[in-house]
Design a protein around this motif. Structure first.
Motif, PDB file in Angstrom:
ATOM      1  N   PRO A  32     -27.889  22.780  34.239  1.00 52.37           N
ATOM      2  CA  PRO A  32     -26.906  21.762  34.622  1.00 52.37           C
ATOM      3  C   PRO A  32     -26.408  20.987  33.413  1.00 52.37           C
ATOM      4  CG  PRO A  32     -29.120  21.065  35.218  1.00 52.37           C
ATOM      5  CD  PRO A  32     -29.228  22.486  34.773  1.00 52.37           C
ATOM      6  N   GLU A  33     -25.255  20.332  33.596  1.00 55.84           N
ATOM      7  CA  GLU A  33     -24.617  19.642  32.477  1.00 55.84           C
ATOM      8  C   GLU A  33     -25.526  18.592  31.851  1.00 55.84           C
ATOM      9  OE1 GLU A  33     -23.346  20.108  35.425  1.00 55.84           O
ATOM     10  OE2 GLU A  33     -21.521  21.299  35.163  1.00 55.84           O
ATOM     11  N   LYS A  34     -26.359  17.942  32.669  1.00 59.79           N
ATOM     12  CA  LYS A  34     -27.201  16.857  32.166  1.00 59.79           C
ATOM     13  C   LYS A  34     -28.399  17.352  31.362  1.00 59.79           C
ATOM     14  CE  LYS A  34     -27.944  14.973  36.206  1.00 59.79           C
ATOM     15  NZ  LYS A  34     -28.417  14.006  37.221  1.00 59.79           N
ATOM     16  N   LEU A  35     -28.632  18.662  31.369  1.00 65.87           N
ATOM     17  CA  LEU A  35     -29.863  19.209  30.804  1.00 65.87           C
ATOM     18  C   LEU A  35     -30.022  18.888  29.328  1.00 65.87           C
ATOM     19  CD1 LEU A  35     -32.302  21.056  31.526  1.00 65.87           C
ATOM     20  CD2 LEU A  35     -30.951  22.967  30.685  1.00 65.87           C
ATOM     21  N   PHE A  36     -28.928  18.967  28.560  1.00 65.07           N
ATOM     22  CA  PHE A  36     -29.017  18.839  27.108  1.00 65.07           C
ATOM     23  C   PHE A  36     -28.534  17.484  26.605  1.00 65.07           C
ATOM     24  CE2 PHE A  36     -28.234  23.390  28.024  1.00 65.07           C
ATOM     25  CZ  PHE A  36     -29.486  23.858  27.668  1.00 65.07           C
ATOM     26  N   LEU A  37     -28.455  16.500  27.502  1.00 67.66           N
ATOM     27  CA  LEU A  37     -28.016  15.171  27.092  1.00 67.66           C
ATOM     28  C   LEU A  37     -29.200  14.342  26.619  1.00 67.66           C
ATOM     29  CD1 LEU A  37     -25.452  14.256  29.908  1.00 67.66           C
ATOM     30  CD2 LEU A  37     -24.988  15.209  27.653  1.00 67.66           C
ATOM     31  N   ARG A  38     -29.009  13.628  25.514  1.00 66.94           N
ATOM     32  CA  ARG A  38     -30.031  12.704  25.034  1.00 66.94           C
ATOM     33  C   ARG A  38     -30.085  11.498  25.961  1.00 66.94           C
ATOM     34  NH1 ARG A  38     -27.989  12.100  18.974  1.00 66.94           N
ATOM     35  NH2 ARG A  38     -29.821  10.766  18.741  1.00 66.94           N
ATOM     36  N   ASP A  39     -31.134  10.688  25.820  1.00 68.85           N
ATOM     37  CA  ASP A  39     -31.359   9.591  26.757  1.00 68.85           C
ATOM     38  C   ASP A  39     -30.156   8.654  26.835  1.00 68.85           C
ATOM     39  OD1 ASP A  39     -33.838  10.613  27.299  1.00 68.85           O
ATOM     40  OD2 ASP A  39     -34.903   9.307  25.909  1.00 68.85           O
ATOM     41  N   GLN A  40     -29.613   8.252  25.674  1.00 66.22           N
ATOM     42  CA  GLN A  40     -28.478   7.332  25.671  1.00 66.22           C
ATOM     43  C   GLN A  40     -27.241   7.993  26.256  1.00 66.22           C
ATOM     44  OE1 GLN A  40     -28.339   3.973  24.858  1.00 66.22           O
ATOM     45  NE2 GLN A  40     -26.326   4.227  25.799  1.00 66.22           N
ATOM     46  N   GLN A  41     -27.016   9.250  25.883  1.00 69.42           N
ATOM     47  CA  GLN A  41     -25.853   9.960  26.412  1.00 69.42           C
ATOM     48  C   GLN A  41     -25.988  10.219  27.903  1.00 69.42           C
ATOM     49  OE1 GLN A  41     -26.107  13.123  23.523  1.00 69.42           O
ATOM     50  NE2 GLN A  41     -24.213  12.477  22.539  1.00 69.42           N
ATOM     51  N   LEU A  42     -27.213  10.391  28.368  1.00 68.93           N
ATOM     52  CA  LEU A  42     -27.435  10.567  29.798  1.00 68.93           C
ATOM     53  C   LEU A  42     -27.046   9.304  30.554  1.00 68.93           C
ATOM     54  CD1 LEU A  42     -28.488  12.377  32.060  1.00 68.93           C
ATOM     55  CD2 LEU A  42     -30.784  11.508  31.612  1.00 68.93           C
ATOM     56  N   GLN A  43     -27.382   8.148  29.991  1.00 68.74           N
ATOM     57  CA  GLN A  43     -26.974   6.884  30.614  1.00 68.74           C
ATOM     58  C   GLN A  43     -25.449   6.755  30.634  1.00 68.74           C
ATOM     59  OE1 GLN A  43     -28.967   3.618  28.662  1.00 68.74           O
ATOM     60  NE2 GLN A  43     -31.003   4.491  28.974  1.00 68.74           N
ATOM     61  N   ASP A  44     -24.804   7.134  29.518  1.00 69.48           N
ATOM     62  CA  ASP A  44     -23.338   7.086  29.461  1.00 69.48           C
ATOM     63  C   ASP A  44     -22.724   8.033  30.487  1.00 69.48           C
ATOM     64  OD1 ASP A  44     -23.606   5.304  27.395  1.00 69.48           O
ATOM     65  OD2 ASP A  44     -23.273   6.795  25.813  1.00 69.48           O
ATOM     66  N   PHE A  45     -23.329   9.221  30.626  1.00 70.74           N
ATOM     67  CA  PHE A  45     -22.815  10.208  31.577  1.00 70.74           C
ATOM     68  C   PHE A  45     -22.942   9.691  33.014  1.00 70.74           C
ATOM     69  CE2 PHE A  45     -23.588  13.844  34.421  1.00 70.74           C
ATOM     70  CZ  PHE A  45     -22.426  14.568  34.209  1.00 70.74           C
ATOM     71  N   GLU A  46     -24.079   9.084  33.334  1.00 72.67           N
ATOM     72  CA  GLU A  46     -24.272   8.552  34.685  1.00 72.67           C
ATOM     73  C   GLU A  46     -23.308   7.402  34.962  1.00 72.67           C
ATOM     74  OE1 GLU A  46     -28.409   7.654  34.667  1.00 72.67           O
ATOM     75  OE2 GLU A  46     -29.023   9.708  35.187  1.00 72.67           O
ATOM     76  N   LEU A  47     -23.035   6.588  33.937  1.00 66.20           N
ATOM     77  CA  LEU A  47     -22.050   5.515  34.089  1.00 66.20           C
ATOM     78  C   LEU A  47     -20.662   6.102  34.330  1.00 66.20           C
ATOM     79  CD1 LEU A  47     -21.460   2.456  33.947  1.00 66.20           C
ATOM     80  CD2 LEU A  47     -21.117   2.733  31.479  1.00 66.20           C
ATOM     81  N   TYR A  48     -20.354   7.178  33.621  1.00 68.78           N
ATOM     82  CA  TYR A  48     -19.061   7.851  33.779  1.00 68.78           C
ATOM     83  C   TYR A  48     -18.899   8.400  35.198  1.00 68.78           C
ATOM     84  CZ  TYR A  48     -16.131  12.081  33.572  1.00 68.78           C
ATOM     85  OH  TYR A  48     -15.219  13.071  33.837  1.00 68.78           O
TER      86      TYR A  48
END
Length: 703
Positions: A32-48
């Motif tokens: 899944p897209e979230k698999l390779f996201l770092r912790d901070q980027q994962l937070q940004d992605f969830e906010l998006y």
């Protein structure tokens, strides 16, 4: 009693191996897209995703050389068939008629209808869903569908399209993920068994007998089975990172088994051999465990999971291997302990004498490999993993990218918190979009509220301009976008998606920099803020750092292993510690030279090969340094160096099978793994010996 325990242990290991392999047969791979996201980027992605109700789109393209009216009829017919088999609770189907039907539905005269459709086709540049060469459909998926639901939707689409005589293509994140899953299943169900079979016969050829072959192969295969079972029980599916674990544990255990077998030739029995080998075996398990555990500090969740699993499985599978070997030798004490003499191995011994020249030549190769690292290409685009001439996923990306629209390389989210949008705001955004299109070139499109409205007005004859009234703006937009309207336009939010060709690492970096500069040049925005984001964009930026993160994690793991060896086995001596560090790092740096020579790339799969190679090289180094300290020199080759040579030969030939696969990450993974294991052997057998002779005072050298 001992015999009963031994039989129980052997049978239990065989049963565990078979059960684990059978249970994990249906296990799929999910990325899944979230698999390779770092912790901070994962937070940004969830906010998006909270701001934007992101809906995944699958594009279907059917080639059809007919008139516009005939292709319109074909498009409508296929859309009706698709609507019958697809649940509207999961997917919305958009066709040419869905977007533009109101503009020609009342026209009855065929000639007038043809003229209207021709005009629409000429103006519809954002969504060219119909012409005289093709038709296309957009399938908008509802959020949070399971992998099974997505695969079911794709299968229904393929079934409907396949009924006709025309070639068809599909593209989209779901299509790419399904392609990754199919490739993984093919490798797991076909290539892995073939690789294990080849490994078995190579071991049989080396030992010359069935019993010593089984005592090495069975616990190694069990290690792979336990790795698969652990992934299955903990996560339910594999991914591109943890799929390395079965190979990692197999390689570690095959090497351990060969060391045990050939050490027996110089021991009275298994128990006395274990007493002698306890130190290097415990060091191998302990330091590898510590080194892998050190990766839990990574800000990438998937790396933390890999570290915990790999560390635990290294110890677990090594212990079960020792238990199986103890039970096996108790049941079959007459198991042959020596390999058949191999002329090739005898010639190999004198290939590189442990001299100053050997040391400096290998050191020079290491330096050249290190210098080559910056010029090795970094491959982070999953679309490039598929052959665009032969593989259906690659063909779909190529055809649809050149016909409908390309990859969603970036989303720009504009927010105005003080008040709703005004027409002045939207006009300013329109000017920005024109500058972006001018700078990015003809291969780019912008999907945005403004661009949809401009095209709709041009088609209706009003002219390519925005509505004069803000009241009509959302009404017309809602008629065009339907249920996806809210993901592009809200009272305080405006979204534009930059669609273009799939980008390599350097191309993406230049693209990202260009867009950021254009936006900065438009400042000040006043109450309007902007954010560069998007699923593809976040994933790409995360993967740009992924290889460097993995490289740093690898180096930190090696440093921790070296420090552990310094305090535990090397008696806090600086010279042997530096040799230990060099002999484990240099072969992997030298591998980079050959990665460059063969035009391979750094990607998620190839970088993970260094973890496997490190485990094998560290294992061999411990055994060799222990042998140099306790054995006469004439015993080191047959009892320690031969197992290293044999395990390298078996593993490189076995893993080379994976290089026949056309899927880029697997092919390059196999090639880099073969090179790194082979070079690890060269440095273990020759560089280590040369370094010891070169830097150890003559009085301390053991004869």
């Amino acid at each position: 009693m001992k015999k009963i325990v031994s039989w129980f242990t052997v049978c239990a290991c065989i049963v565990v191996t078979l059960v684990s392999l059978i249970l994990t047969l249906p296990m799929s791979q999910e990325n899944p897209e979230k698999l390779f996201l770092r912790d901070q980027q994962l937070q940004d992605f969830e906010l998006y995703t909270k701001k934007i109700e992101e809906r995944e789109i699958v594009v279907g393209l059917v080639k059809s050389q007919q008139s516009l009216l005939q292709n319109l009829e074909l498009s409508d017919d296929l859309a009706a068939q698709l609507a019958d088999v697809l649940s509207d609770q999961q997917v919305t189907i958009h066709s040419f008629r869905t977007f533009f039907g109101k503009m020609f539905s009342s026209t009855i005269d065929p000639l007038a209808l043809s003229e209207k459709i021709e005009k629409i086709v000429g103006e519809a540049k954002l969504l060219p869903l119909l012409d005289q060469k093709h038709i296309a459909h957009l399938f908008v998926l509802v959020p949070n569908l399971t992998l099974r639901d997505k695969n079911s939707i794709l299968q229904h689409i393929k079934t409907v399209y396949a009924k006709g005589p025309n070639p068809y293509f599909l593209s989209g994140p779901t299509v790419i993920n399904q392609g990754l899953n199919e490739q993984s299943n093919q490798i797991k169900n076909r290539l892995f068994p073939l690789m294990f079979m080849l490994c078995f016969f190579l071991l049989w050829g080396m030992t010359g007998k069935m019993l010593p072959t089984l005592v090495i192969f069975v616990p190694s295969l069990m290690a792979s089975g336990l790795s698969l079972l652990s992934i299955y029980l903990l996560f339910g599916s594999m991914n591109m990172i943890n799929s390395v674990l079965p190979l990692f544990t197999f390689a570690i255990n095959a090497s351990l088994g060969l060391h045990l077998l050939f050490s027996l030739a110089y021991s009275e029995n298994f128990n006395s051999m274990i007493k002698f080998k306890t130190t290097p075996i415990c060091l191998m398990m302990g330091t590898t465990f510590i080194g892998l555990i050190s990766l839990v500090v990574s800000d990438l969740a998937i790396i933390r999971q890999f570290a915990l699993l790999a560390a635990g499985l290294t110890v677990l599978t090594s212990v079960t291997h020792l238990a199986f070997a103890w039970a096996f030798y108790a049941l079959f004490p007459n198991t042959p302990r020596q390999a058949r003499p191999l002329q090739l191995f005898n010639r190999w011994q004198g290939l590189l004498p442990p001299t100053r020249l050997t040391f400096w030549v290998l050191t020079l190769l290491t330096v050249i490999g290190t210098l080559a690292i910056p010029s090795i290409r970094l491959e982070t685009e999953a679309a490039h993993y598929f052959n665009q001439e032969k593989h259906p996923v690659g063909q779909g990306i190529k055809e649809i990218g050149g016909t409908i629209f390309g990859n969603p390389n970036m989303d720009i989210i504009l927010e105005k918190t003080s008040a709703p949008w005004s027409m002045a705001d939207l006009e300013k955004i329109h000017q920005l979009e024109n500058k972006l299109l001018s700078a990015l070139g003809p291969h780019y499109k912008i999907l945005s509220p403004n661009q949809f409205l401009l095209e709709a007005n041009a088609i209706s004859g009003v002219g390519r301009s925005l509505p004069s009234s803000l009241l009509s703006y959302p009404i017309i937009l809602g008629q065009i976008l339907g249920d996806t309207n809210a993901s592009y336009y809200q009272d305080h939010l405006y979204r534009m998606t930059l669609m273009g060709p799939t980008l390599g690492t350097l191309e993406f970096t230049a693209f990202d920099k260009l867009v950021a500069q254009l936006l900065k040049a438009e400042e000040p925005w006043g109450p309007i803020s902007y954010q560069l984001t998007g699923t593809s964009y976040n994933l790409k930026r995360s993967q740009l750092n992924l290889v460097s993160i993995l490289a740093l994690s690898f180096l930190s793991s090696l440093v921790v292993i070296t420090l552990s060896a310094f305090f535990i086995s090397l008696q806090r001596k600086i010279r042997p510690t530096l040799i230990f560090f060099a002999v484990n790092l240099f072969p992997l740096l030298t591998t980079c030279l050959f990665i460059k020579i063969f035009n391979l790339s750094f990607n998620i799969a190839t970088v993970m090969t260094f973890s496997i190679a490190l485990g094998l090289v560290v294992d061999g180094t411990f055994h060799l340094q222990h042998a140099h300290a306790h054995l006469p020199r004439e015993q080191i080759w047959p009892s320690v160096k031969y197992p290293i040579w044999a395990s390298t030969l078996v593993l490189t030939l076995s893993f080379a099978i994976l290089a026949m696969n056309q899927f880029l990450p697997i092919r390059e993974f196999a090639l880099v793994l073969v090179m790194s294991i082979f070079l690890g052997m060269i440095f273990d057998l020759y560089f280590l010996d040369a370094a010891i002779r070169l830097f150890t005072p003559k009085g301390e050298l053991k004869d």
